[in-house]
Design a protein around this motif. Structure first.
Motif, PDB file in Angstrom:
ATOM      1  N   TYR A   2      24.674 -11.896  28.353  1.00  0.00           N
ATOM      2  CA  TYR A   2      24.511 -11.428  29.722  1.00  0.00           C
ATOM      3  C   TYR A   2      23.220 -10.620  29.877  1.00  0.00           C
ATOM      4  O   TYR A   2      22.491 -10.805  30.855  1.00  0.00           O
ATOM      5  N   LEU A   3      22.939  -9.737  28.930  1.00  0.00           N
ATOM      6  CA  LEU A   3      21.741  -8.896  29.040  1.00  0.00           C
ATOM      7  C   LEU A   3      20.467  -9.732  29.037  1.00  0.00           C
ATOM      8  O   LEU A   3      19.519  -9.430  29.758  1.00  0.00           O
ATOM      9  N   GLN A 152      23.587 -15.144  18.514  1.00  0.00           N
ATOM     10  CA  GLN A 152      24.099 -13.857  18.032  1.00  0.00           C
ATOM     11  C   GLN A 152      22.961 -12.901  17.697  1.00  0.00           C
ATOM     12  O   GLN A 152      23.020 -11.718  18.020  1.00  0.00           O
ATOM     13  N   ALA A 153      21.922 -13.409  17.042  1.00  0.00           N
ATOM     14  CA  ALA A 153      20.785 -12.560  16.687  1.00  0.00           C
ATOM     15  C   ALA A 153      20.079 -12.044  17.946  1.00  0.00           C
ATOM     16  O   ALA A 153      19.715 -10.867  18.025  1.00  0.00           O
ATOM     17  N   ALA A 154      19.892 -12.910  18.917  1.00  0.00           N
ATOM     18  CA  ALA A 154      19.241 -12.510  20.168  1.00  0.00           C
ATOM     19  C   ALA A 154      20.088 -11.488  20.917  1.00  0.00           C
ATOM     20  O   ALA A 154      19.567 -10.496  21.436  1.00  0.00           O
ATOM     21  N   ALA A 155      21.390 -11.726  20.977  1.00  0.00           N
ATOM     22  CA  ALA A 155      22.288 -10.790  21.666  1.00  0.00           C
ATOM     23  C   ALA A 155      22.265  -9.424  20.985  1.00  0.00           C
ATOM     24  O   ALA A 155      22.282  -8.386  21.657  1.00  0.00           O
ATOM     25  N   GLN A 156      22.201  -9.410  19.674  1.00  0.00           N
ATOM     26  CA  GLN A 156      22.149  -8.140  18.943  1.00  0.00           C
ATOM     27  C   GLN A 156      20.850  -7.388  19.270  1.00  0.00           C
ATOM     28  O   GLN A 156      20.874  -6.182  19.485  1.00  0.00           O
ATOM     29  N   LYS A 157      19.742  -8.098  19.327  1.00  0.00           N
ATOM     30  CA  LYS A 157      18.469  -7.459  19.692  1.00  0.00           C
ATOM     31  C   LYS A 157      18.518  -6.945  21.128  1.00  0.00           C
ATOM     32  O   LYS A 157      18.002  -5.878  21.432  1.00  0.00           O
ATOM     33  N   ALA A 158      19.132  -7.721  22.012  1.00  0.00           N
ATOM     34  CA  ALA A 158      19.181  -7.359  23.435  1.00  0.00           C
ATOM     35  C   ALA A 158      20.059  -6.146  23.689  1.00  0.00           C
ATOM     36  O   ALA A 158      19.935  -5.511  24.736  1.00  0.00           O
TER      37      ALA A 158
END
Length: 186
Positions: A2-3, A152-158
């Motif tokens: 979402y972010l 998952q990696a992108a969401a964690q960074k976001a």
């Protein structure tokens, strides 16, 4: 996820608002910084780099790059010029490692009148660039959903993105919202 989508939506809205008022350079600054962020999110790097920027454009803006005969490095060089000095040439352009990009926006050209670069410049249509970015964002969003590891990696960074919300003091008490105290002092 979402972010990331919200970031992309807000960036696109900012670009559109700028272009509605004919603010080409601020629109380009938003576009290039948006590519920076999305390139970082798509990468395995801990920071955004020229390579994460170029990789994202090469993967998600391929049609524009091929049509204009430019590379992700050319776009990165243009980004450096716009964001750091507000001019077309950058160190990469001046050293002959990238082509200088000029811009056309709805019949009006934004060019460097004093061209002294090793490689010939390329004229890009701003609306075409924005459309290529928007298309790239859509494909990136699809990839984030289908490539579980990248998503998952992108969401964690976001998770570290700025967002609206309440601020808390060290004791965990909410004390400000939109600049106004929520808990009286004392």
């Amino acid at each position: 996820m979402y972010l990331i989508l919200e970031y992309a939506r807000q960036t696109r809205r900012g670009i559109d608002l700028c272009l509605t008022d004919g603010l080409v350079l601020p629109a380009l600054a938003l576009l290039y910084s948006g590519i920076d962020v999305l390139g970082f999110l798509a990468s395995t790097k801990s920071r955004a780099t020229s390579q994460t920027f170029a990789d994202w454009t090469s993967r998600y803006m391929t049609a524009l790059l091929q049509k204009k005969g430019i590379t992700g490095r050319d776009l990165f060089a243009a980004r450096c010029g716009i964001l750091h000095t507000g001019k077309a040439p950058s160190d990469l352009v001046d050293s002959g490692h990238a082509r200088e990009l000029w811009y056309e926006f709805r019949g009006e050209s934004h060019i460097n009148l004093i061209v002294n670069t090793p490689l010939p410049p390329v004229l890009l249509d701003v609306d075409e660039m924005v459309a290529a970015f928007a298309s790239g964002v859509e494909q990136f969003a699809t990839d984030l959903q289908t490539d579980r590891k990248m998503g998952q990696a992108a969401a964690q960074k976001a998770e570290r993105f700025f967002r609206r919300g309440a601020f808390f003091d060290p004791a965990g008490r909410t004390f400000r919202w939109a600049g106004k105290p929520l808990i009286p002092d004392g």
